[in-house]
Design a protein around this motif. Structure first.
Motif, PDB file in Angstrom:
ATOM      1  N   LEU A 226       0.854  -1.186   0.000  1.00 36.78           N
ATOM      2  CA  LEU A 226       0.000   0.000   0.000  1.00 36.78           C
ATOM      3  C   LEU A 226       0.888   1.234   0.000  1.00 36.78           C
ATOM      4  N   ARG A 227       0.824   1.973  -1.063  1.00 37.27           N
ATOM      5  CA  ARG A 227       1.540   3.233  -1.096  1.00 37.27           C
ATOM      6  C   ARG A 227       0.757   4.279  -0.306  1.00 37.27           C
ATOM      7  N   PRO A 228       1.379   5.387   0.089  1.00 32.93           N
ATOM      8  CA  PRO A 228       0.656   6.414   0.840  1.00 32.93           C
ATOM      9  C   PRO A 228      -0.643   6.804   0.134  1.00 32.93           C
ATOM     10  N   GLY A 229      -1.728   6.780   0.885  1.00 34.03           N
ATOM     11  CA  GLY A 229      -3.039   7.104   0.345  1.00 34.03           C
ATOM     12  C   GLY A 229      -3.832   5.899  -0.128  1.00 34.03           C
ATOM     13  N   GLU A 230      -3.207   4.727  -0.235  1.00 34.54           N
ATOM     14  CA  GLU A 230      -3.915   3.533  -0.668  1.00 34.54           C
ATOM     15  C   GLU A 230      -4.462   2.764   0.537  1.00 34.54           C
ATOM     16  N   SER A 231      -5.357   1.795   0.247  1.00 37.71           N
ATOM     17  CA  SER A 231      -6.018   1.084   1.340  1.00 37.71           C
ATOM     18  C   SER A 231      -6.295  -0.362   0.962  1.00 37.71           C
ATOM     19  N   SER A 281     -11.596 -12.961   5.779  1.00 39.04           N
ATOM     20  CA  SER A 281     -10.930 -13.052   4.477  1.00 39.04           C
ATOM     21  C   SER A 281      -9.517 -12.501   4.583  1.00 39.04           C
ATOM     22  N   PRO A 282      -8.653 -12.792   3.593  1.00 36.42           N
ATOM     23  CA  PRO A 282      -7.325 -12.176   3.588  1.00 36.42           C
ATOM     24  C   PRO A 282      -7.428 -10.711   3.206  1.00 36.42           C
ATOM     25  N   TRP A 283      -6.374  -9.962   3.528  1.00 40.61           N
ATOM     26  CA  TRP A 283      -6.313  -8.566   3.089  1.00 40.61           C
ATOM     27  C   TRP A 283      -6.378  -8.499   1.567  1.00 40.61           C
ATOM     28  N   THR A 284      -7.203  -7.593   1.073  1.00 39.52           N
ATOM     29  CA  THR A 284      -7.366  -7.384  -0.364  1.00 39.52           C
ATOM     30  C   THR A 284      -7.275  -5.898  -0.637  1.00 39.52           C
ATOM     31  N   LYS A 285      -6.590  -5.540  -1.707  1.00 41.08           N
ATOM     32  CA  LYS A 285      -6.472  -4.125  -2.023  1.00 41.08           C
ATOM     33  C   LYS A 285      -7.842  -3.561  -2.394  1.00 41.08           C
ATOM     34  N   THR A 286      -8.146  -2.380  -1.887  1.00 42.21           N
ATOM     35  CA  THR A 286      -9.408  -1.722  -2.193  1.00 42.21           C
ATOM     36  C   THR A 286      -9.519  -1.527  -3.703  1.00 42.21           C
ATOM     37  N   PRO A 287     -10.691  -1.835  -4.305  1.00 44.34           N
ATOM     38  CA  PRO A 287     -10.807  -1.801  -5.773  1.00 44.34           C
ATOM     39  C   PRO A 287     -10.306  -0.530  -6.420  1.00 44.34           C
ATOM     40  N   ALA A 288     -10.521   0.623  -5.797  1.00 47.16           N
ATOM     41  CA  ALA A 288     -10.060   1.883  -6.411  1.00 47.16           C
ATOM     42  C   ALA A 288      -8.548   1.918  -6.539  1.00 47.16           C
ATOM     43  N   ASP A 289      -7.837   1.137  -5.731  1.00 54.35           N
ATOM     44  CA  ASP A 289      -6.378   1.126  -5.758  1.00 54.35           C
ATOM     45  C   ASP A 289      -5.824  -0.118  -6.438  1.00 54.35           C
TER      46      ASP A 289
END
Length: 295
Positions: A226-231, A281-289
């Protein structure tokens, strides 16, 4: 309700709390020795619950010192806490009409904070009701209100979805820091009861298929950056079926994002019934990111 009727009702209920609206407050203003706030006789809670650290007050309770009806929060813990209080609004006939929530952030140990509860257009408005404290939640506050936690990430929960006894709530992790944040796997969970004591007897499952198919929480874990600002997010899934035995409720969950991370307490309000199982569930990157290449 016509204004004249509302004014008559307010006069008849002068000894009880009047409340409307909602909001978030910080703990900047504490109770001052010169304030003239008096406790109000609380409306009886149907479940017989009492709240020792929150009370309804009246008098010159607001930060400006003007006459008002309000509430008072006291932190009796040894660390800063953020309080979220839910009030039920009751009319003159004792009927529950609505609810409202107030949040007071970063109340220091031993600190007492007062906030007004009067209607925005005055206690004589048609929206003025008596107030009953319905629920109090308090979680550790990591740093000042609005600031990025020292960990560089902010962990929260959403309100989730419910259908025919199936519950799904999202746990969200946002990188609010200045460096990349790496995840791989499942968040570690520790369930806590209303007093924030550990809850036992609940099996935490990796994946959600054992709870219900079609939730989408059974993908294989994969490394995330996760880069800064990502979730990123993880889903909690359970059923609130009740059969034999006592139902289990865990309003608080302590989330550890990855090994070595600082635990963060959130309030997904798990009503687990007697099922004894919670899927994650496992961690998943938020779709927008999700379109950003992984490092």
């Amino acid at each position: 309700m016509r204004p004249a009727t509302a004014l008559a009702l307010c006069a008849a209920l002068a000894s009880t709390a009047l409340l409307t609206g909602c909001g978030t407050e910080t703990a900047g203003a504490t109770a001052s020795p010169g304030a003239t706030c008096a406790s109000l006789a609380p409306l009886a809670d149907p479940a017989g619950r009492t709240w020792d650290n929150v009370r309804v007050v009246s008098g010159k309770c607001g930060p400006s010192g003007a006459p008002s009806t309000g509430f008072e929060v006291t932190n009796t813990d040894k660390e800063p806490l953020t309080f979220t209080i839910t009030f039920t609004l009751v009319n003159g006939f004792g009927e529950a009409m609505d609810s409202t929530t107030r949040t007071v952030e970063a109340v220091g140990p031993g600190q007492t904070v007062r906030r007004p509860l009067d209607a925005e257009d005055g206690p004589g408005s048609a929206r003025a009701y008596r107030a009953r404290i319905a629920k109090v939640r308090a979680v550790p506050a990591d740093g000042p209100s609005g600031a990025c936690p020292s960990s560089g990430v902010r962990v929260t929960n959403d309100r989730g979805d419910a259908a025919m006894g199936l519950r799904v709530v999202g746990i969200h992790l946002a990188n609010c820091g200045t460096t990349d944040y790496r995840l791989n796997g499942y968040p570690a969970l520790r369930l806590l009861d209303e007093d924030r004591d550990p809850v036992s007897g609940v099996e935490i499952l990796h994946g959600t298929t054992a709870i219900s198919t079609g939730i989408g929480g059974d993908a294989r874990p994969r490394p995330l950056t996760l880069r800064p600002g990502e979730s990123a997010y993880a889903s909690l899934a359970w059923r609130n079926t009740t059969t034999d035995g006592d139902p289990v409720n865990a309003p608080y969950v302590e989330v550890t994002a990855k090994p070595g991370a600082k635990p963060v307490t959130v309030t997904p309000e798990l009503d687990l019934g007697t099922t004894g199982r919670l899927g994650v569930s496992p961690w998943t990157k938020t779709p927008a990111d999700a379109g950003v290449p992984q490092g």
